[in-house]
Motif scaffolding. Structure first.
Motif, short mmCIF file in Angstrom:
data_model
loop_
_atom_site.label_atom_id
_atom_site.label_comp_id
_atom_site.label_asym_id
_atom_site.label_seq_id
_atom_site.Cartn_x
_atom_site.Cartn_y
_atom_site.Cartn_z
N ASP A 34 0.82 -1.20 0.00
CA ASP A 34 0.00 0.00 0.00
C ASP A 34 0.85 1.25 0.00
OD1 ASP A 34 -2.30 -1.41 -0.09
OD2 ASP A 34 -2.61 -1.43 2.08
N TYR A 37 -0.34 5.15 0.02
CA TYR A 37 -1.73 5.24 0.47
C TYR A 37 -1.89 6.46 1.37
CZ TYR A 37 -6.08 3.53 2.69
OH TYR A 37 -7.36 3.37 3.17
N THR A 142 -8.80 6.72 9.68
CA THR A 142 -8.59 5.65 8.72
C THR A 142 -7.16 5.13 8.89
OG1 THR A 142 -10.08 6.74 7.21
CG2 THR A 142 -8.69 5.01 6.29
N ARG A 143 -7.06 3.84 9.04
CA ARG A 143 -5.75 3.26 9.30
C ARG A 143 -4.93 3.25 8.02
NH1 ARG A 143 -4.50 -2.48 12.25
NH2 ARG A 143 -2.26 -2.13 12.36
N ILE A 146 -0.85 -0.79 7.71
CA ILE A 146 -1.42 -2.07 8.12
C ILE A 146 -0.39 -3.15 7.83
CG2 ILE A 146 -3.33 -3.68 7.84
CD1 ILE A 146 -4.97 -1.33 6.78
N ASP A 149 -0.99 -9.73 7.58
CA ASP A 149 -1.40 -10.73 8.57
C ASP A 149 -0.23 -11.67 8.85
OD1 ASP A 149 -3.82 -9.60 8.54
OD2 ASP A 149 -4.82 -11.14 7.35
N ARG B 32 -7.24 -2.19 -3.20
CA ARG B 32 -6.80 -2.00 -1.83
C ARG B 32 -7.62 -2.92 -0.92
NH1 ARG B 32 -3.67 1.41 -0.46
NH2 ARG B 32 -3.53 2.59 -2.38
N GLU B 36 -9.67 0.11 6.91
CA GLU B 36 -9.68 -0.26 8.33
C GLU B 36 -9.69 1.01 9.15
OE1 GLU B 36 -6.71 -2.81 10.35
OE2 GLU B 36 -7.10 -4.18 8.69
N MET B 37 -10.41 0.98 10.24
CA MET B 37 -10.46 2.18 11.07
C MET B 37 -9.62 1.99 12.34
SD MET B 37 -12.41 3.51 8.97
CE MET B 37 -12.76 5.14 9.60
N VAL B 38 -9.07 3.08 12.84
CA VAL B 38 -8.41 3.08 14.15
C VAL B 38 -9.21 4.01 15.03
CG1 VAL B 38 -6.24 3.38 15.35
CG2 VAL B 38 -6.24 3.09 12.89
#
Lengths: 217, 974
Positions: A34, A37, A142-143, A146, A149, B32, B36-38
């Motif tokens: 990303d 971003y 908005t994160r 990230i 995983d 994308r 995601e939210m924080v």
């Protein structure tokens, strides 16, 4: 016969797709990468202003980065350490003061639209005092960064080792809106770990692990 | 031919589909992941750092033993319970049941609201209803009874006592589903005071137990295991104890005994009477013994005689005369106040079956006006459930205080939903002289209340459970415990430590009154029945916990069931085989169960575990993957196991757990019991026996005599031939992690298995999958029976996890490098690389790799809150195995880095080591010459399993030592 035709049709289709996507080609990245971003945020927070112009240390707001895994987005109460007193740009406050003197009255509190969002979230009125009639409503950011995983990461050890925040987060001090500066891919992590083991960080020898289980468990 | 021209060839088809897949991949590459939210805190407290774990001390309430626990709270939710190493009783251990009790917090089947006649109401409505009835009763001098299991919390006792004091006739009746009430009843006669003594196994050089499974289920197993194992280390300065076990069913305690004799309950009763008479107790009538048993008892009496004041005799039988005999033996041996503490008795079992029988009589007479049942399930626990359920209907006011629905709540008018112990304040005083605070770690998830709060509010008082506990501590504990500090700092200190010692309560030591034989020496005839408790599931209360149901029994290695244990000769006599259904009949009561043939069980007996067949276990019908050939987890009755409580007997004010004149009849039908271990003995089958011996050395065991004779050559080491296949190109410069497991200390209690399961997000797979050998436990405990000349069958336990081999056979066969070696000697499993070929599992000589055949269900969103966020939740098709708790290793290393210091030995404890109450597991850096593990692996007892394969495991076993004389046998060396 037919198979040949299919091949031709498909080749044309690929070419067409390529041409349509050409302006967007920069957006073609590997899945999970990303880089670049920079989504819109609920508050138009400027890292350029805070970290650049005002020289606020990263770890003043993101203090958790020194203690644990996550740096975290600062709690609204951290903002209020300054914004209890700084409610609008200096110019706007001065202008109101001047107007008040001219009109021979007390200056009214000036709260900029963005800072007002923090007050609203905390249920404060325009003088930054709690207003019990208002409800508290957390801010949903908005994160951006990230981690993939299955990967574990700890901020504190990197800071202890002397890794500069900008190494991974880019020159945040110049960003008006925050943007992901690096790929955060495994190869990028591992390269840095290998280099650090050879060159050290800030003249200090470090032990950056390159075992799988350093991050994956 | 023509057809082929027009049709798409296979090659073209593949080309086109390949292209489509590539195109799809390209397109998704541009996309994308979902936004995601924080959401940060508005105001962040210092104890709320995202991603950081905080630990709070509390008390485990899974049973009344009162072990000290630490709760790991991450991001506001409790995710793990561990033993509190500073707690004077439990000393850092926490049993499987305590560990698994965490799941109860997030259980979807808990009551979230109080109920009135089955309808949800709010507390105000319920309180109004109850208070109205109670006010009438208080005015009309009504009879109010509170019934509960053992309550070791003084605050709750005070609250109940205050509540009852309003009424002319108010009584609190305690009973235990796993009873020990014969002991206090015996002390009431022999010492004139109804107490359960505090036993000190660490002070006893000779330990004799008649049917008491004190390492597994009896009274306070964690405490007793810690004390017992302090004297089971041949390298320790303390004298190695001698342990004799005389019991019916092979228990984990009996498995570890130096001398074990399988005796029927009637033989145990006679033997104890004979022993008491040997020590000069004439008040007990002379029993009739076989010559053989008399011989054994004479030898035992001789041994005890030599250890006056430093021996301990305990007995688990619910028989008043026998417990009087035990009291007399300990008295005459001078063990009182040495190993049997009467001045600081225990509150860990407070049940009084006499009072229970009285309550039933009162209910029959219709004289009980209100009955409150606090976290107890008498309709399930008591022998005559229909009777009790019927009697409940006749009580004008019935209120259950409970966490979840049970057999009793169905017959109650009202339910006061109880908070989980991790949600409420309370305290405990497991033994006199030691108090501990139970502090909550999360707000109640439902609209629930603690017991103390409920009783107080029905008294028209308004106090939170916090205020009740704090007030009691201010008035009672603080004056007797503090050293001059203010109450606030004392309170904070106690909350941190988790306990407070109380200075001498000046309870005087009760004098000896003598025995008074009730002499109901009923002649025991026919087959005898023993109703025992399983280590994994000691009582029915825990039957709603899937982890405990799936945990294999330490001895039988059977999960998801209870069964009729028969000794081999009896099974042959009845012509039944493992898994055949039989009818057990005792005085008109019939139970239908599958048979398990149990080595080491006394001839002429049959044994059944209590605690199974709870109605709530019907919820597990669909646990595990759902697929075509699926077999349900439940038995023919739709439940997990069968309730054996109907075979109990409430006789002369005691719940009796042994019966006689049992008949066994073949019921027809067969079931496959879900057994996790199919090889029970270490003997090599005859046709495979090599010329030089027929015994496998997987588990090495010897005698103390042999060890003392030559400690350095205690264990045989194989002779290694030829060169190493692997060159020495992988030195460990930094850490080299290893485990040392003392097999002499391991009691098989399986706390480590559950601890590992919770720490590492290992799912429950269900009975059907266990039958297919697909259980996912990263740690198994192998149990091997053994016979030796001087005693009956015993057993040894061997915890086996991934051995983290330096020359790991799994690594060389993985085609995708999903399992590779780390610089610190860890055999790493990289889940996101694994494609599930299972070559590694095939090549593992220890068979400790586990494969995810399915995406195993992990409950609802709420139930998934118990998962550990530091460990990946594996999906279908992934191989997994023990990682030495690498997340804890990383955490420890990161902490040391942050604090700019080297790692300290013992700082990192994997989940298995942390929970072990025997201290049998030690983790550490083998490269550090001063570490505990370096000391242990240099011991003469240290060996590696299958060393001859040259895979160089990092797990070291310390051979078990039993206290008997030298065998004079030379140890075989390759």
């Amino acid at each position: 016969m037919q198979s040949k035709m299919i091949t031709v049709v498909l080749s044309v289709a690929v070419l067409f797709a390529f041409l349509t996507l050409l302006p967007d080609l920069q957006a073609v990245r590997l899945q999970g990468n990303d880089e670049g971003y920079a989504p819109e945020q609920p508050i138009d927070f400027s890292h350029r202003l805070h970290a650049g112009e005002l020289q606020v240390d990263c770890r003043y707001c993101h203090y958790n980065a020194e203690h644990g895994k996550l740096a975290g987005v600062p709690a609204a109460s951290i903002c209020m350490n300054c914004h209890r007193f700084v409610s609008a740009p200096f110019g706007a406050v001065r202008a109101e003061d001047k107007l008040a003197t001219d009109e021979n009255r007390d200056a009214r509190p000036v709260v900029s639209a963005e800072i007002a969002k923090i007050y609203t979230a905390l249920g404060l009125d325009s003088t930054a005092t709690p207003d019990l009639s208002r409800t508290m409503d957390p801010i949903e950011w908005t994160r951006i960064h990230i981690l993939p995983d299955y990967a574990a990461f700890d901020h504190s050890v990197h800071i202890t080792a002397g890794v500069d925040c900008a190494t991974c987060h880019g020159d945040v001090a110049t960003m008006e809106r925050l943007r992901q500066a690096e790929t955060l891919s495994m190869g990028w992590c591992v390269n840095c770990h290998r280099d650090a083991n050879e060159t050290g960080i800030a003249g200090r020898q470090v032990n950056a692990p390159d075992d799988c289980s350093a991050c994956h468990y | 031919m023509q057809e082929q021209d027009t049709a798409l060839s296979r090659r073209d088809f593949l080309a086109i589909s390949g292209f489509s897949v590539a195109a799809a991949g390209l397109m998704t590459g541009c996309m994308r992941p979902p936004e995601e939210m924080v959401i940060p805190y508005l105001e962040q407290s210092p104890e709320m750092q995202p991603g950081q774990a905080f630990w709070y001390s509390t008390v485990c309430r899974a049973c009344p033993a009162g072990c000290g626990a630490l709760v790991k709270v991450r991001d506001g939710r409790p995710i793990k319970l561990e033993g509190n190493p500073d707690h004077p009783l439990s000393r850092g251990g926490l049993c499987a049941v305590g560990q698994a009790s965490l799941l109860g917090l997030y259980d979807e089947m808990r009551f979230n609201n109080p109920l009135l006649h089955g309808k949800r109401v709010n507390w105000a409505e319920l309180d109004a209803q109850i208070s109205k009835s109670l006010d009438n009763l208080a005015a009309s001098s009504g009879t109010v009874r509170v019934m509960s299991g053992s309550v070791n919390s003084p605050t709750e006792h005070t609250a109940i006592a205050r509540f009852l004091s309003r009424f002319v006739d108010g009584k609190h009746i305690e009973y235990d589903p796993a009873p020990a009430s014969a002991i206090p009843a015996a002390y009431e006669i022999t010492h004139g005071i109804r107490i359960l003594p505090q036993y000190r196994f660490d002070r006893a050089k000779v330990i004799v137990s008649f049917g008491a499974d004190f390492l597994g289920t009896w009274i306070s197993p964690v405490e007793f295991t810690a004390e017992y194992s302090a004297r089971r280390d041949p390298e320790a300065p303390e004298e190695f104890s001698w342990h004799g076990q005389y019991e019916t069913v092979l228990s984990p305690t009996g498995a570890r005994a130096d001398k074990r004799l399988a005796l029927k309950p009637s033989e145990q009763i006679a033997a104890l009477a004979y022993l008491a008479r040997q020590f000069g107790e004439a008040g007990i009538p002379a029993p009739s013994l076989t010559n053989e048993l008399r011989h054994e008892m004479d030898a035992l009496a001789h041994r005890l005689e030599k250890h006056r004041g430093e021996s301990l005799v305990v007995c688990g039988l619910q028989d008043l005369d026998t417990q009087q005999a035990v009291s007399a033996i300990n008295h005459h041996l001078g063990n009182e106040e040495q190993t049997v503490l009467l001045s600081s008795p225990s509150n860990q079992r407070r049940g009084n079956d006499h009072a229970l029988a009285g309550l039933i009589e009162e209910m029959k007479a219709g004289s009980v006006d209100a009955l409150f049942i606090l976290e107890a399930n008498p309709v399930y626990d008591l022998p005559d459930s229909e009777l009790f359920a019927g009697l409940l209907q006749q009580v004008p006011l019935t209120v259950a205080l409970t966490e979840r629905s049970n057999e009793t709540t169905e017959h109650m008018q009202m339910v006061a939903a109880l908070s989980h112990p991790l949600e409420s304040w309370s305290d405990s005083e497991p033994v006199n002289g030691l108090a501990a605070i139970q502090q909550p770690c999360i707000r109640p998830l439902g609209n629930t209340r603690s017991a103390a709060t409920s009783f107080t509010s029905w008294n028209h008082e308004n106090s939170s459970d916090h205020d009740l506990v704090r007030d009691r501590w201010r008035t009672m504990i603080y004056p007797a415990s503090a050293n001059g500090e203010s109450f606030d700092s004392f309170w904070t200190q106690c909350l941190q430590n988790g306990y407070a010692p109380i200075r001498d309560e000046s309870t005087s030591y009760p004098p000896w009154h003598g025995v008074r034989s009730t002499s109901q020496s009923s002649e025991r005839k026919g087959l005898e029945l023993v109703l025992y408790s399983k280590t994994a599931l000691p009582e029915g209360r825990h039957s709603s916990n899937p982890m405990l149901l799936e945990l294999p029994d330490p001895i039988s290695k059977i999960s998801w069931d209870n069964y009729a244990c028969l000794p081999e000769q009896e099974a042959r006599r009845f012509g039944v085989h493992e898994g055949d259904y039989v009818h057990l009949k005792v005085k008109g009561r019939i139970l239908t169960l599958p048979v398990h043939i149990q080595p080491g069980q006394a001839a002429g007996t049959v044994a059944v575990a209590l605690g199974y067949g709870r109605d709530i276990s019907a919820r597990f019908r669909e646990t595990g993957p759902r697929w075509l050939e699926d077999d349900v987890n439940t038995g023919p009755n739709g439940l997990v196991g069968v309730n054996a409580a109907p075979l109990l007997e409430l006789r002369d004010g005691l719940i009796v757990t042994h019966r006689s004149s049992v008949t066994v009849k073949i019921a027809g039908g067969h079931t496959d019991l879900a057994k996790t271990q199919e090889y029970d003995w270490l003997d090599v089958p005859e046709k495979l026996t090599p010329p030089d011996g027929g015994h496998r050395d997987l588990l090495v065991e010897g005698t103390l005599g042999d060890y003392r004779h030559d400690p350095q050559h205690f264990v045989p080491h194989p002779h290694m031939e030829g060169d190493d296949l692997w060159p020495e190109d992988h030195p460990y410069y930094g850490h080299h992690w290893g485990l040392a497991i003392d097999l002499g200390k391991c009691t098989g209690c399986s706390a480590c298995v559950v601890s590992c399961q919770l720490e590492n997000n290992v799912p429950v797979v269900g009975k059907d999958e266990v039958r297919r050998n697909r259980e996912l436990h990263w740690l198994r405990i192998d149990r091997y029976y053994r016979k030796n000349n001087s005693s009956d069958t015993t057993a040894s336990f061997q915890p086996v996890m991934c051995q983290q081999c330096d020359n790991a056979p799994c690594e060389t066969v993985c085609p995708v490098l999903a399992t590779v070696h780390s610089d610190e000697g860890l055999n790493q499993q990289v889940y996101n690389r694994c494609v599930g070929t299972r070559y590694c599992a095939n090549n593992c000589p220890y068979k400790m790799r586990r494969f995810n055949w399915f995406n195993y269900p992990r409950g609802t969103e709420k139930e998934r809150l118990a998962l550990n966020p530091d460990v990946t939740v594996r999906s279908r098709g992934i191989m997994e195995k023990c990682t030495f708790c690498v997340q804890r290793i990383q955490e420890g290393k990161q902490r040391a880095k942050r604090e700019n210091r080297p790692l300290r030995d013992g700082e990192i404890k994997p989940a298995c080591q942390q929970s072990c109450s025997a201290g049998a597991i030690v983790f550490g850096d083998m490269n550090d010459p001063n570490s505990e593990i370096a000391r242990l692996i240099s011991s003469g007892r240290s060996y590696k399993m299958l060393e001859e394969l040259n895979v160089r495991p990092s797990v070291h076993y310390l051979a078990a030592v039993r206290n008997s004389d030298s065998t004079g046998k030379e140890v075989h060396h390759g």
